[in-house]
Design an enzyme around this catalytic site. Structure first.
Site, short mmCIF file in Angstrom:
data_model
loop_
_atom_site.label_atom_id
_atom_site.label_comp_id
_atom_site.label_asym_id
_atom_site.label_seq_id
_atom_site.Cartn_x
_atom_site.Cartn_y
_atom_site.Cartn_z
N ILE A 108 60.15 43.10 90.96
CA ILE A 108 60.40 41.90 91.95
C ILE A 108 61.69 42.21 92.82
O ILE A 108 62.41 41.57 93.34
CB ILE A 108 60.56 40.47 91.25
CG1 ILE A 108 61.50 40.62 90.12
CG2 ILE A 108 59.19 40.25 90.71
CD1 ILE A 108 61.82 39.41 89.49
N ASP A 109 62.23 43.71 92.69
CA ASP A 109 63.51 44.13 93.00
C ASP A 109 63.74 44.52 94.34
O ASP A 109 65.04 44.96 94.58
CB ASP A 109 64.16 44.94 91.84
CG ASP A 109 63.27 46.28 91.74
OD1 ASP A 109 62.35 46.62 92.76
OD2 ASP A 109 63.19 46.68 90.47
N HIS A 126 54.01 40.51 91.69
CA HIS A 126 54.84 39.35 90.82
C HIS A 126 55.75 38.78 92.03
O HIS A 126 56.70 38.19 91.69
CB HIS A 126 55.45 39.89 89.68
CG HIS A 126 54.55 40.27 88.68
ND1 HIS A 126 54.77 41.19 87.53
CD2 HIS A 126 53.18 40.02 88.50
CE1 HIS A 126 53.86 41.24 86.81
NE2 HIS A 126 52.85 40.65 87.26
N SER A 199 55.17 51.54 83.47
CA SER A 199 54.29 50.22 83.18
C SER A 199 53.72 50.26 81.99
O SER A 199 53.12 51.46 81.59
CB SER A 199 53.38 49.97 84.42
OG SER A 199 52.50 48.67 84.08
N SER A 200 53.91 49.37 81.21
CA SER A 200 53.08 49.27 79.69
C SER A 200 51.46 49.06 79.94
O SER A 200 50.76 49.13 79.25
CB SER A 200 53.68 48.46 78.69
OG SER A 200 53.60 47.24 79.39
N ASN A 224 55.43 57.17 81.45
CA ASN A 224 56.00 55.92 80.82
C ASN A 224 56.76 56.57 79.43
O ASN A 224 56.04 57.29 78.66
CB ASN A 224 54.93 54.99 80.34
CG ASN A 224 55.52 53.82 80.08
OD1 ASN A 224 56.43 53.16 80.85
ND2 ASN A 224 55.02 52.93 79.21
N ILE A 242 61.61 58.63 83.40
CA ILE A 242 60.88 58.65 84.70
C ILE A 242 61.71 59.19 85.73
O ILE A 242 61.19 60.14 86.60
CB ILE A 242 60.88 57.25 85.13
CG1 ILE A 242 59.41 56.76 84.36
CG2 ILE A 242 60.27 57.20 86.65
CD1 ILE A 242 59.43 55.13 84.03
#
Ligand code: ZN
Length: 252
Positions: A108-109, A126, A199-200, A224, A242
């Site tokens: 969301i950044d 999101h 991302s998990s 990841n 990453i």
């Protein structure tokens, strides 16, 4: 295949990208941690300290709206200072090279947009916390404007139309953004390399996308730090930092 070391992983990733016609990067919190944005879901993250405010409570109570905005203002310094990291810049390079048409993100950044992707090419599952919208008429508001009004009045402001103003994020209990979901699915169906980064892959709809990619015959690469549910079906898994993995893919 789980890469035995960083060099092997990068080499194999370069081959997969080279061989792909359409790469779809899918990003989660891990890509932004080097930018100073905490992983909200991690132990010690914001959500571990505060119970998230569900959407229904935000709508129902001025106190909850005030509390929600106070928490957001407390994060403003971090969000305002964050700059794209090496992962964002590598994805922007793939985008400029015509390899990646868009990015799908759980973040969301706003850092993909800041790295040079067109706003229409950042599919946000999101939402986005770097601005706000009226929940009724969708009028956009800047965070600094909301903060000033909050400071002056001592409470979260409403829109001119009477609707409540909320960050443009998707809260717990808030309907998922249908258009973004449809676009994410269409992009997944059209790629031949699905590149999951940071991302998990446990939160729906993130969890469904690698499976869909594999089902339509795309390759799946996962970068990841921690293991994910989909490592066993991935064509490549790189369990490393990453920024370090993707730095060589940054083209100036
Ligand atoms: Zn309004």
């Amino acid at each position: 295949m789980i890469a035995s070391d960083l060099e092997t992983g990068r080499g194999r990733l370069a081959e997969l990208i080279e061989a792909a016609r359409v790469v779809l990067p899918f990003t989660g919190a891990g890509i932004s941690t080097e930018c100073g944005i905490p992983d909200f879901r991690s132990p010690g993250g914001t959500w571990a300290k505060f119970r998230p405010i569900p959407f229904g409570e935000f709508l129902a109570s001025q106190d909850m709206r005030d509390e929600s905005w106070r928490r957001r203002f407390a994060m403003e310094e971090q969000f305002a200072a964050a700059r794209p990291g090496r992962g964002h810049r590598a994805i922007a390079s793939l985008y400029r090279a015509g390899k990646a048409p868009a990015v799908v993100t759980q973040n969301i950044d706003n850092l993909h947009q800041a790295s040079g992707l067109g706003a229409d090419d950042v599919v946000e599952l999101h939402g986005n916390t770097t601005y706000a919208r009226c929940l009724e008429c969708e009028q956009r508001y800047e965070i600094t404007w909301v903060q000033k009004r909050f400071t002056d009045a001592g409470r979260a402001p409403d829109c001119r139309c009477g609707g409540h103003i909320k960050t443009a994020t998707i809260s717990f209990g808030q309907p998922m953004p249908e258009a973004a979901l449809r676009r994410a699915e269409a992009l997944t169906r059209s790629c031949d390399l699905f590149l999951a980064i940071g991302s998990s892959l446990v939160v729906w709809p993130a969890a469904g996308m690698p499976l869909l990619a594999k089902r339509i015959g795309a390759r799946l690469a996962i970068i990841n730090r921690e293991p994910t549910e989909f490592d066993a079906i991935a064509d490549l898994v790189i369990r490393d930092d990453i920024g370090s993995v993707l730095a060589p893919f940054i083209l100036v």
